[in-house]
Design a protein around this motif. Structure first.
Motif, PDB file in Angstrom:
ATOM      1  N   ILE A 259       0.842  -1.508   0.100  1.00 39.98           N
ATOM      2  CA  ILE A 259      -0.696   0.122   0.095  1.00 39.98           C
ATOM      3  C   ILE A 259       0.852   0.971   0.594  1.00 39.98           C
ATOM      4  CG2 ILE A 259      -1.989  -1.007   1.000  1.00 39.98           C
ATOM      5  CD1 ILE A 259      -1.421   0.335   3.759  1.00 39.98           C
ATOM      6  N   PHE A 260       2.283   0.978   0.148  1.00 42.37           N
ATOM      7  CA  PHE A 260       3.562   2.274   0.325  1.00 42.37           C
ATOM      8  C   PHE A 260       4.581   2.238  -1.474  1.00 42.37           C
ATOM      9  CE2 PHE A 260       1.569   2.367   3.684  1.00 42.37           C
ATOM     10  CZ  PHE A 260       0.724   3.263   4.371  1.00 42.37           C
ATOM     11  N   PRO A 261       3.677   1.689  -2.507  1.00 42.27           N
ATOM     12  CA  PRO A 261       4.471   2.136  -3.644  1.00 42.27           C
ATOM     13  C   PRO A 261       5.894   2.821  -3.923  1.00 42.27           C
ATOM     14  CG  PRO A 261       2.838   2.129  -4.374  1.00 42.27           C
ATOM     15  CD  PRO A 261       2.427   1.459  -2.424  1.00 42.27           C
ATOM     16  N   GLU A 262       5.136   4.194  -2.801  1.00 40.74           N
ATOM     17  CA  GLU A 262       5.527   5.378  -3.833  1.00 40.74           C
ATOM     18  C   GLU A 262       7.294   4.881  -2.707  1.00 40.74           C
ATOM     19  OE1 GLU A 262       3.029   4.886  -1.932  1.00 40.74           O
ATOM     20  OE2 GLU A 262       3.402   6.255  -0.326  1.00 40.74           O
ATOM     21  N   SER A 263       7.122   4.377  -1.294  1.00 33.78           N
ATOM     22  CA  SER A 263       8.604   4.468  -0.726  1.00 33.78           C
ATOM     23  C   SER A 263       9.562   3.196  -1.026  1.00 33.78           C
ATOM     24  CB  SER A 263       8.085   3.489   0.999  1.00 33.78           C
ATOM     25  OG  SER A 263       7.824   1.851   0.792  1.00 33.78           O
ATOM     26  N   MET A 264       9.363   2.373  -2.235  1.00 30.29           N
ATOM     27  CA  MET A 264      10.389   2.031  -2.563  1.00 30.29           C
ATOM     28  C   MET A 264      10.726   2.436  -4.274  1.00 30.29           C
ATOM     29  SD  MET A 264       8.425  -1.609  -2.110  1.00 30.29           S
ATOM     30  CE  MET A 264       6.902  -1.209  -2.404  1.00 30.29           C
ATOM     31  N   ARG A 265      10.044   3.149  -4.751  1.00 31.36           N
ATOM     32  CA  ARG A 265      10.080   3.560  -6.324  1.00 31.36           C
ATOM     33  C   ARG A 265      12.124   4.229  -6.310  1.00 31.36           C
ATOM     34  NH1 ARG A 265       4.747   4.562  -7.360  1.00 31.36           N
ATOM     35  NH2 ARG A 265       3.852   2.654  -8.723  1.00 31.36           N
ATOM     36  N   PRO A 266      11.805   5.353  -5.849  1.00 33.06           N
ATOM     37  CA  PRO A 266      13.060   5.951  -6.166  1.00 33.06           C
ATOM     38  C   PRO A 266      14.298   5.367  -5.455  1.00 33.06           C
ATOM     39  CG  PRO A 266      11.635   7.252  -3.711  1.00 33.06           C
ATOM     40  CD  PRO A 266      11.428   5.740  -4.182  1.00 33.06           C
ATOM     41  N   TYR A 267      13.851   3.576  -4.211  1.00 36.56           N
ATOM     42  CA  TYR A 267      15.009   3.389  -3.724  1.00 36.56           C
ATOM     43  C   TYR A 267      15.058   2.108  -5.645  1.00 36.56           C
ATOM     44  CZ  TYR A 267      19.066  -0.104  -2.338  1.00 36.56           C
ATOM     45  OH  TYR A 267      20.143  -0.474  -2.072  1.00 36.56           O
ATOM     46  N   ALA A 268      14.589   1.853  -6.283  1.00 35.22           N
ATOM     47  CA  ALA A 268      14.725   0.333  -7.348  1.00 35.22           C
ATOM     48  C   ALA A 268      14.422   1.022  -8.383  1.00 35.22           C
ATOM     49  CB  ALA A 268      13.019   0.048  -7.402  1.00 35.22           C
ATOM     50  N   ASP A 269      14.621   2.921  -8.680  1.00 31.88           N
ATOM     51  CA  ASP A 269      14.969   3.872  -9.783  1.00 31.88           C
ATOM     52  C   ASP A 269      16.364   3.980  -9.687  1.00 31.88           C
ATOM     53  OD1 ASP A 269      12.881   2.549 -11.143  1.00 31.88           O
ATOM     54  OD2 ASP A 269      11.696   4.475 -10.768  1.00 31.88           O
TER      55      ASP A 269
END
Ligand code: SAH
Length: 221
Positions: A13-23
């Motif tokens: 429910i918090f995808p925005e917390s992971m996007r910067p790291y994944a990118d």
């Protein structure tokens, strides 16, 4: 040889917390090279009530909220329906403090799958029916309690991806052993102030590869 690709499907429910790291950095490059896919799925998109609720109070009472089974079930179904080739190997993992400890050995085991579906819990945890009927296994990344499965998801994505041929460039190497050996770089002597002098071991500057190898072996914990 077939190029190995892993698709990570992260239910959170918090995808925005992971996007910067994944990118960033290695994971960014691995996605650009199409060696991995990272796909975020939000259980909130699979709710059918007016409030889009993904959690509810625990049966039997007690503090906090519990993530509901239905939105997670629907999210997993959706991912399954998008996987065209049913012959591909998939594994559904639930992050849980009660799960099996994640180690380098586990990372190597998981690299064999084509699709890894990672379910991130939040709040007091996830309705136990997710562990019982939906997930293939439960993983814990360590003996401590985090607020959600998002950091564990990034840990698993990175540790598994490093085992895919082509993910690591020549400047990063796959260290299989925990600890490895200590490393140094320029300057040879670093002086944080006039009284202190921090030196790199002479042997590493000797150019004697046999000796260096020996030193690294004895300094490997
Ligand atoms: N009440 C639970 C903690 C829930 S923490 C307990 O005491 O065990 C909320 C969610 O964070 C969990 O459902 C899990 O998905 C995730 N989580 C927390 N710590 C974790 C860890 N060490 N490893 C893997 N997942 C973890």
């Amino acid at each position: 040889m077939k190029k190995q690709i892993i698709s990570f499907h992260i239910i959170s429910i918090f995808p925005e917390s992971m996007r910067p790291y994944a990118d960033s950095s290695i994971l960014k490059r691995a996605q650009e090279k199409k060696l991995i896919h990272i796909n975020f799925i939000n259980p909130r998109d699979f709710t059918d009530d007016a409030h889009n609720s993904v959690d509810d109070s625990p049966y039997g009472g007690g503090p906090g909220m519990v993530m509901k089974v239905e939105p997670i079930y629907k999210a997993v179904q959706k991912i399954g329906s998008r996987i065209k080739d049913q012959g591909l190997k998939k594994r559904i993992i639930l992050f849980s403090t009660r799960g099996k400890l994640f180690t380098q050995k586990e990372a190597k085991r998981l690299v064999k799958y084509d699709h890894l579906i990672l379910i991130c819990g939040r709040y007091e945890g996830v309705d136990e029916r997710v562990a019982k009927y939906i997930a293939d296994e439960e993983i814990s990344i360590g003996d401590y309690v985090l607020s959600g499965g998002e950091l564990p998801a990034m840990v698993v994505v990175e540790a598994v991806s490093r085992h895919i041929p082509g993910v690591l460039g020549k400047y990063e190497s796959l260290e299989d052993v925990k600890g490895s050996y200590p490393v140094y770089t320029r300057p040879e002597v670093f002086q944080p102030n006039k009284r202190k002098s921090w030196k790199a071991p002479k042997i590493l500057l000797s150019g004697d590869h046999k000796k260096i190898e020996g030193w690294r072996k004895t300094h490997n914990d």
